[in-house]
Design an enzyme around this catalytic site. Structure first.
Site, PDB file in Angstrom:
ATOM      1  N   THR A 183       1.081  -1.399   0.317  1.00  0.00           N
ATOM      2  CA  THR A 183       0.296   0.228  -0.199  1.00  0.00           C
ATOM      3  C   THR A 183       0.700   1.574  -0.070  1.00  0.00           C
ATOM      4  OG1 THR A 183      -2.164  -1.307   1.021  1.00  0.00           O
ATOM      5  CG2 THR A 183      -1.523   1.137   1.000  1.00  0.00           C
ATOM      6  N   ASP A 184       1.638   1.537   0.837  1.00  0.00           N
ATOM      7  CA  ASP A 184       3.069   2.123   1.012  1.00  0.00           C
ATOM      8  C   ASP A 184       3.208   2.975  -0.920  1.00  0.00           C
ATOM      9  OD1 ASP A 184       2.514   3.304   3.472  1.00  0.00           O
ATOM     10  OD2 ASP A 184       4.093   1.988   4.034  1.00  0.00           O
TER      11      ASP A 184
END
Length: 400
Positions: A183-184
């Site tokens: 996600t990052d």
């Protein structure tokens, strides 16, 4: 062949007020493309990930430095300046730098920089051309806007863990996060794309703008075909382990000496696969003639294929399938991936001289450009390494 043209973003200055991974991943991409990225850090503390170890970078004598491997992964080609912007003097220094920058990237909680006069509304008054990229957990609006967001938490909330891992009815079943902070990473990539788009738009309008980039939004967006599966059926997809939701056979198979992946993407590849493993009858079975049928009768087909694959050796299967053009491969660990001849040929590991006297290993950028290639100019900087240099060069400050 390179024509020695300047890097794409040469002459662009980025003020990086972000830390940990999503923001720094964005700014590392910009730095790789030639931007002058100034990483603003807290004196004595710096980016949180500087202490996220072990492991740490090694000194030439083999002992640990204080530079964590996590920090090294996303901060090359940047310069570090330490400023305490909680003080009026420090905040004023950041404003002066913002006035001379093209892009600012920050990942504070919504409204967190306003009290220092470093929010978009304040800075666009002194630099209307500033592109201000805010990376947060949930965005600038909505009922969760004020909440912090972390990759692991978003993987759960956003749906990825509901489709990752083995089926609940099988051994080891249950929700599973990805092995890297996806996600990052995807948020950093979306942020970089947005910044570049805003830079292009500024060349027409002459004005900057604020980018509102949320981990939650980016995470949901990257679910791609799984979202479409839900939209078209009204049913949320479930975990399928190492199998594909929409294509069969497209999964991991156990062999007598390990595991491998078979990924038949069309009917022609499926028929070639069946013949290569000595089961041409599975290619002619009316139930399995097309992908629709194979998905419908997945359990019957996979049970038979698993039995056949288990009887052979992994490398023998790979050789047979590669010979007839069926996509397949081993499951490597990271050491094996970097040792792979393709990784060696592409130079996926690079070494950059480090100010502590050693070299900092880094993963090569996947951006390959013929005329203005990525340059590996600077190792991830020491905390405050370039403070005096930046104050002198950018702001014209004297030594005092």
């Amino acid at each position: 062949m390179s024509e020695n043209r300047p890097p794409p973003l040469q002459g662009i200055r980025v003020l990086d007020l972000s830390r940990v991974l999503a923001g720094p991943w964005c700014t590392q991409n910009l730095a790789d493309l030639g931007a002058d990225v100034i990483k603003v850090e807290r004196p004595g503390i710096g980016d949180d990930t500087r202490t996220w170890g072990p492991p740490y970078l090694k000194n030439p004598d083999g002992t640990d430095t204080t530079e964590a491997a996590y920090y090294l992964s996303c901060n090359r080609n940047k310069r570090s300046i330490t400023i305490d912007y909680a003080t009026p003097q420090g905040a004023e220094l950041v404003r002066e730098l913002a006035a001379k920058s093209d892009i600012l990237v920050e990942n504070f909680k919504v409204g967190g920089l306003k009290k220092y006069g470093l929010d978009y509304e304040s800075l666009c008054q002194i630099n209307p051309r500033l592109i201000y990229c805010s990376v947060t957990g949930f965005g600038q609006t909505g009922p969760f806007a004020e909440r912090p967001g972390y990759d692991f938490m978003i993987q759960g909330m956003g749906g990825l863990m509901s489709i990752t891992g083995e089926r609940d009815d099988l051994p080891g079943g249950g929700p599973q996060k990805a092995g890297v902070a996806v996600t990052d990473i995807i948020t950093g990539m979306y942020a970089a794309v947005g910044v570049l788009a805003a830079l292009q738009e500024r060349s027409r309008s002459g004005l900057g703008q604020q980018l509102d980039i949320a981990l939650f939004d980016c995470h949901v967006a990257m679910l791609a075909n799984q979202n479409s599966n839900f939209f078209t059926t009204g049913k949320a997809p479930r975990r399928a382990g190492n199998a594909h939701q929409n294509v069969v056979p497209y999964q991991v198979f156990a062999t007598c000496d390990g595991h491998m992946i078979v990924a038949t993407g069309n009917d022609t590849q499926y028929r070639a696969y069946c013949k290569a493993i000595g089961a041409p009858e599975l290619a002619d079975d009316p139930r399995f003639l097309d992908n629709r049928g194979r998905v419908t009768h997945r359990d019957v087909l996979i049970a038979r294929l698993a039995e056949i694959m288990k009887a052979g050796r992994r490398d023998d299967w790979i050789a047979k399938l590669e010979a007839v053009g069926v996509p397949c491969g081993p499951i490597n660990d990271i050491a094996q991936a970097f040792a792979h001849p393709q990784a060696q040929a592409r130079g996926l590991r690079r070494e950059i001289p480090h100010p502590l006297g050693s070299t900092a290993p880094t993963t090569a950028s996947p951006l390959r450009m013929s005329g203005s290639p990525v340059q590996y100019r600077l190792a991830p900087p020491l905390l405050g390494q370039h403070t005096a240099e930046i104050l002198r060069e950018v702001l014209g400050k004297d030594p005092a």
